[in-house]
Design an enzyme around this catalytic site. Structure first.
Site, PDB file in Angstrom:
ATOM      1  N   LYS A   1      20.667 -45.695  -4.210  1.00  0.00           N
ATOM      2  CA  LYS A   1      21.164 -45.022  -5.419  1.00  0.00           C
ATOM      3  C   LYS A   1      20.165 -43.948  -5.804  1.00  0.00           C
ATOM      4  CE  LYS A   1      23.818 -44.873  -9.152  1.00  0.00           C
ATOM      5  NZ  LYS A   1      24.172 -43.514  -8.698  1.00  0.00           N
TER       6      LYS A   1
ATOM      7  N   LYS B   1      11.566 -46.824  -9.427  1.00  0.00           N
ATOM      8  CA  LYS B   1      12.261 -46.598 -10.700  1.00  0.00           C
ATOM      9  C   LYS B   1      13.467 -47.538 -10.808  1.00  0.00           C
ATOM     10  CE  LYS B   1      13.056 -42.399 -11.352  1.00  0.00           C
ATOM     11  NZ  LYS B   1      13.390 -41.010 -11.615  1.00  0.00           N
TER      12      LYS B   1
ATOM     13  N   LYS C   1      18.033 -40.440  -2.202  1.00  0.00           N
ATOM     14  CA  LYS C   1      18.125 -39.135  -2.860  1.00  0.00           C
ATOM     15  C   LYS C   1      18.735 -38.150  -1.889  1.00  0.00           C
ATOM     16  CE  LYS C   1      16.995 -37.010  -6.726  1.00  0.00           C
ATOM     17  NZ  LYS C   1      16.906 -37.535  -8.111  1.00  0.00           N
TER      18      LYS C   1
ATOM     19  N   ASP D   1      21.540 -34.423 -10.367  1.00  0.00           N
ATOM     20  CA  ASP D   1      20.120 -34.113 -10.575  1.00  0.00           C
ATOM     21  C   ASP D   1      20.097 -32.614 -10.889  1.00  0.00           C
ATOM     22  OD1 ASP D   1      17.236 -35.326 -10.141  1.00  0.00           O
ATOM     23  OD2 ASP D   1      17.144 -33.403  -9.169  1.00  0.00           O
TER      24      ASP D   1
ATOM     25  N   THR E   1      19.409 -40.038 -19.560  1.00  0.00           N
ATOM     26  CA  THR E   1      18.017 -39.811 -19.135  1.00  0.00           C
ATOM     27  C   THR E   1      17.173 -39.323 -20.319  1.00  0.00           C
ATOM     28  OG1 THR E   1      18.860 -39.256 -16.953  1.00  0.00           O
ATOM     29  CG2 THR E   1      16.561 -38.729 -17.386  1.00  0.00           C
TER      30      THR E   1
ATOM     31  N   ASN F   1      20.180 -30.888 -18.485  1.00  0.00           N
ATOM     32  CA  ASN F   1      20.714 -32.155 -18.965  1.00  0.00           C
ATOM     33  C   ASN F   1      19.648 -33.028 -19.635  1.00  0.00           C
ATOM     34  OD1 ASN F   1      21.036 -35.243 -17.931  1.00  0.00           O
ATOM     35  ND2 ASN F   1      22.931 -34.441 -18.786  1.00  0.00           N
TER      36      ASN F   1
HETATM   37  P1  NDP Z   1      19.299 -29.446 -14.803  1.00  0.00           P
HETATM   38  O1  NDP Z   1      19.681 -28.679 -13.618  1.00  0.00           O
HETATM   39  O2  NDP Z   1      20.328 -29.834 -15.794  1.00  0.00           O
HETATM   40  O3  NDP Z   1      18.143 -28.660 -15.600  1.00  0.00           O
HETATM   41  C1  NDP Z   1      16.938 -28.339 -14.998  1.00  0.00           C
HETATM   42  C2  NDP Z   1      16.103 -27.524 -15.977  1.00  0.00           C
HETATM   43  O4  NDP Z   1      14.797 -27.375 -15.447  1.00  0.00           O
HETATM   44  C3  NDP Z   1      16.636 -26.124 -16.177  1.00  0.00           C
HETATM   45  O5  NDP Z   1      16.326 -25.667 -17.475  1.00  0.00           O
HETATM   46  C4  NDP Z   1      15.862 -25.330 -15.119  1.00  0.00           C
HETATM   47  O6  NDP Z   1      15.739 -23.966 -15.392  1.00  0.00           O
HETATM   48  C5  NDP Z   1      14.519 -26.003 -15.179  1.00  0.00           C
HETATM   49  N1  NDP Z   1      13.860 -25.854 -13.865  1.00  0.00           N
HETATM   50  C6  NDP Z   1      14.309 -26.285 -12.662  1.00  0.00           C
HETATM   51  N2  NDP Z   1      13.473 -25.929 -11.679  1.00  0.00           N
HETATM   52  C7  NDP Z   1      12.472 -25.284 -12.267  1.00  0.00           C
HETATM   53  C8  NDP Z   1      11.299 -24.677 -11.791  1.00  0.00           C
HETATM   54  N3  NDP Z   1      10.982 -24.676 -10.476  1.00  0.00           N
HETATM   55  N4  NDP Z   1      10.478 -24.135 -12.698  1.00  0.00           N
HETATM   56  C9  NDP Z   1      10.779 -24.152 -14.014  1.00  0.00           C
HETATM   57  N5  NDP Z   1      11.887 -24.704 -14.532  1.00  0.00           N
HETATM   58  C10 NDP Z   1      12.711 -25.248 -13.678  1.00  0.00           C
HETATM   59  O7  NDP Z   1      18.510 -30.724 -14.257  1.00  0.00           O
HETATM   60  P2  NDP Z   1      18.197 -32.096 -14.995  1.00  0.00           P
HETATM   61  O8  NDP Z   1      17.965 -31.863 -16.447  1.00  0.00           O
HETATM   62  O9  NDP Z   1      19.205 -33.083 -14.569  1.00  0.00           O
HETATM   63  O10 NDP Z   1      16.831 -32.513 -14.279  1.00  0.00           O
HETATM   64  C11 NDP Z   1      15.533 -32.172 -14.818  1.00  0.00           C
HETATM   65  C12 NDP Z   1      14.485 -33.104 -14.251  1.00  0.00           C
HETATM   66  O11 NDP Z   1      14.803 -34.464 -14.610  1.00  0.00           O
HETATM   67  C13 NDP Z   1      14.357 -33.114 -12.716  1.00  0.00           C
HETATM   68  O12 NDP Z   1      13.012 -33.361 -12.370  1.00  0.00           O
HETATM   69  C14 NDP Z   1      15.202 -34.321 -12.317  1.00  0.00           C
HETATM   70  O13 NDP Z   1      14.816 -34.853 -11.056  1.00  0.00           O
HETATM   71  C15 NDP Z   1      14.846 -35.274 -13.443  1.00  0.00           C
HETATM   72  N6  NDP Z   1      15.792 -36.379 -13.649  1.00  0.00           N
HETATM   73  C16 NDP Z   1      17.109 -36.143 -13.913  1.00  0.00           C
HETATM   74  C17 NDP Z   1      17.976 -37.200 -14.135  1.00  0.00           C
HETATM   75  C18 NDP Z   1      19.398 -36.983 -14.537  1.00  0.00           C
HETATM   76  O14 NDP Z   1      20.040 -37.977 -14.895  1.00  0.00           O
HETATM   77  N7  NDP Z   1      19.917 -35.783 -14.535  1.00  0.00           N
HETATM   78  C19 NDP Z   1      17.521 -38.590 -14.001  1.00  0.00           C
HETATM   79  C20 NDP Z   1      16.094 -38.744 -13.817  1.00  0.00           C
HETATM   80  C21 NDP Z   1      15.287 -37.651 -13.621  1.00  0.00           C
HETATM   81  P3  NDP Z   1      16.613 -22.884 -14.555  1.00  0.00           P
HETATM   82  O15 NDP Z   1      17.994 -22.973 -15.110  1.00  0.00           O
HETATM   83  O16 NDP Z   1      15.943 -21.592 -14.818  1.00  0.00           O
HETATM   84  O17 NDP Z   1      16.528 -23.301 -13.108  1.00  0.00           O
END
Ligand code: NDP
Length: 445
Positions: free
Chosen positions: A89, A113, A125, A165, A208, A239
């Protein structure tokens, strides 16, 4: 690393050019010396060598047709890391930076996790180096369909259940689910994060971000503090960041900054979350658009600058290695007393050292952001029962799970002589359950 140096050496040798994977493995192995001393039989059984080697890795071609009729080719990945305690998962990430090493670091983290949630889910993943930014709806749909036309043969509701993600939200899950259903002729809970009318769970979208705040509230309370009345900085505006912001407000905090990969916004009056949701979830624009609606707010170019904003609590919710040593020092100098990782591995090892040296309350990703996958597992339960719980029911379960994770992690840290070190606590507590299961199941030839 007294006992597991050789395992680490082998990981580096066998997986060259995968620095993020090495970083994730090193952090876990460094925590496990006291475990080896209690369980020498696990050395003989090769538990440590086995746990750092994925059970299966799939890499595939993803051809799709863009709006100009030109064929584009991306690369798809699914790493099925460990199924000792349940079906694989873990999310799917669409981002141009995706490569095998990134997916392996995420899959490896996911094992522990998922174990910490207390639910029966293994670790995996997936993703692609596809960049969804600037693509039309049609292009996104064709890409998702092509991606699933290969992935479908490797997953299943009792085998491997992907979720979202970075770059994969409700829209992408919908397109992938539709393709899976067509290919298999089977309506089944093979993906989580589904829409509410076709098998999704209430609270999954929020889980999350909400979970990170529930976890950090427990950690803060243990030190006589709370979100109430605090100033919070949150990186990202996707998200996780959006729903961490929502929960931080509900817990009585003021969130003053958010970001994306281009820059960050600072609103001293408190970020208006309705505006952010409209910009990001409906209009799919950059975070800079916020200042058009709130002239008193400021926009600054560059994504690392957000850590110079003065705050009590920092929640990195964007991506890996977004807080380095210098940013960590700046946070501490500015009076920040707690950091909760909503993103996966957002702090470098040097940054974590700064936090620990300065007795910052530090919630590591494995524990602090486990609420997303925990709620995904609740979605799987509801799918199996063909039943839906209410928002309040799922939210109460999520809150309970995050509180349990905090208790187990801080208890493991105490028991193994690392009181208050939630990194070591999370690594040990997550590892023990998986290692026990692997040992009991013997060696599968
Ligand atoms: P989203 O795609 O919804 O949002 C990602 C955010 O992070 C955007 O604002 C994006 O900006 C920014 N971002 C991504 N890459 C970079 C980078 N290289 N440098 C700076 N900013 C960056 O993703 P999520 O919110 O789902 O995921 C965010 C984090 O949380 C990740 O690490 C993910 O693995 C982790 N996570 C997510 C879960 C989930 O349920 N969604 C669960 C557990 C962990 P931009 O639009 O400019 O790319």
């Amino acid at each position: 690393m007294k006992h597991l140096g050789k395992v680490m050496e082998q990981v580096i040798k066998r997986n060259p050019n995968e620095p993020e994977f090495h970083q994730a493995v090193r952090e876990v192995l460094e925590s496990l010396d006291p475990v080896v001393e209690k369980h020498p039989e696990w050395l003989q059984a090769g538990i440590f060598e086995r746990i750092v080697e994925p059970e299966r890795q799939v890499i595939f071609r993803v051809p799709w047709i863009d709006d100009n009729g030109k064929v584009q080719v991306n690369r798809g990945f699914r790493v099925q890391f460990n199924s000792a305690i349940g079906p694989y998962k873990g999310g799917i990430r669409f981002h141009p930076s995706v490569n095998l090493g990134i997916i392996k670091f995420l899959g490896f983290e996911q094992i522990f996790k998922n174990s910490l949630t207390g639910l029966p889910i293994g670790g995996g993943k997936g993703g692609s180096d596809f960049d969804p930014k600037g693509k039309s709806d049609g292009e996104i749909m064709r890409f998702c369909q092509s991606f699933m036309s290969e992935l479908f043969r490797h997953i299943g509701e009792n085998t491997d259940v992907p979720a979202g993600d970075i770059g994969v939200g409700g829209r992408e899950i919908g397109y992938m689910f539709g393709m899976y259903k067509k290919l298999r002729n089977d309506f089944t809970g093979v993906l989580t994060g589904k829409g509410l009318t076709w098998g999704g769970s209430l609270v999954r979208t929020e889980a999350t971000g909400y979970g990170t705040c529930y976890f950090m509230e427990k950690a803060l309370n243990a030190k006589g503090k709370s979100f109430k009345g605090s100033t919070v900085v949150i990186s990202g505006s996707g998200n996780v960041a959006i729903y961490a912001t929502e929960k931080a407000y509900q817990l009585g905090a003021k969130v003053v900054a958010l970001s994306d990969s281009n820059g960050y916004i600072y609103d001293p009056e408190g970020i208006n979350l309705d505006t952010v949701k409209r910009i990001k979830e409906v209009e799919r624009k950059r975070i800079s658009a916020y200042v058009e609606h709130h002239p008193k707010a400021q926009y600054h170019e560059g994504w690392t600058g957000i850590w110079t904003v003065k705050c009590d609590i920092a929640l990195p919710c964007a991506t890996q290695n977004e807080i380095d040593e210098k940013s960590a020092e700046t946070l501490v100098t500015n009076g920040c007393y707690a950091v909760g990782e909503g993103a996966n591995m957002p702090s470098t090892p040097e940054a974590i050292e700064v936090f620990h040296k300065n007795k910052i309350i530090f919630g590591p990703a494995k524990a602090a952001n486990a609420g997303g996958v925990a709620t995904s597992a609740l979605e799987m339960s509801q799918n199996s029962m063909r039943y839906s719980w209410t928002f309040e029911e799922v939210d109460a379960k999520l809150k309970h799970i995050m509180a349990d994770i905090y208790e187990n992690v801080s208890e493991a840290a105490r028991e193994y002589g690392y009181e208050d070190n939630l990194v070591v606590g999370a690594n040990i507590a997550g590892f023990l359950k998986v290692a026990n299961a692997m040992y009991a199941q013997g060696i599968a030839w």
